[in-house]
Design a protein around this motif. Structure first.
Motif: not given
Length: 183
Positions: A136-137, A31-36, A67-72
């Protein structure tokens, strides 16, 4: 992770297995654009029960992801628990007419959500379970906030600028606009 539908006993078949960590991470890297990244091999706990057309499979797949938190924007590891509820249905052979409504043709199988069609007597569940985990992600996942607006995992971030917004829980938009002088 193959099961043979005809071998499912009347009491059901318990499936306790795991999905190889390498295979799910390889699929994620496509997948593109994800780091999970999955950090533990997904554990599968399912019960397969025989039906007229195949089987009903229910249970959970559990794993741990990073994965990176979208908040911090900090990398966080978290548990993932995906409920599984699938219907396994036998597909009619090409050109075969069946009076049994439980059997389906290729035309009928397109777009059925939660239904896995199979040929023969064996069903490989690994791809379907991988898809369930990936769906589910959330690419923009962030932990929930407590009643003071702080992250429930690190307790240090209140908003995107690291300070309190000044709004109390339950404050309405109208009250905030009135506070800044907008009528």
């Amino acid at each position: 992770m193959k099961i043979r539908v005809s071998d499912i006993p009347a009491a059901g078949l318990k499936i306790n297995d795991s999905i190889p960590l390498e295979s799910i991470n390889e699929r994620m890297s496509n997948g593109r654009g994800q780091d999970i990244k999955f950090v533990s091999a997904p554990k599968v706990e399912l019960l397969a029960e025989k039906t007229a057309s195949g089987a009903q499979v229910s249970g959970h797949v559990r794993s741990r992801v990073s994965q990176e938190c979208a908040r911090c924007c900090e990398r966080i590891e978290r548990d993932l628990d995906i409920p599984i509820d699938l219907q396994l249905a036998a597909r009619a052979a090409p050109g075969e007419e069946r009076e049994d409504a439980e059997f389906v043709s290729d035309d009928e199988s397109a777009g059925d959500i939660g239904v896995v069609f199979f040929d023969g007597d064996h069903v490989d569940l690994e791809d379907v379970l991988n898809e369930s985990l990936i769906l589910g992600l959330s690419l923009y996942w962030s932990p929930t906030c407590d009643n003071q607006g702080r992250c429930t995992l690190c307790f240090k971030h209140r908003d995107q600028f690291g300070k309190s917004s000044g709004a109390k829980p339950g404050t309405s938009l109208g009250a905030l606009l009135k506070k800044v002088g907008v009528n």
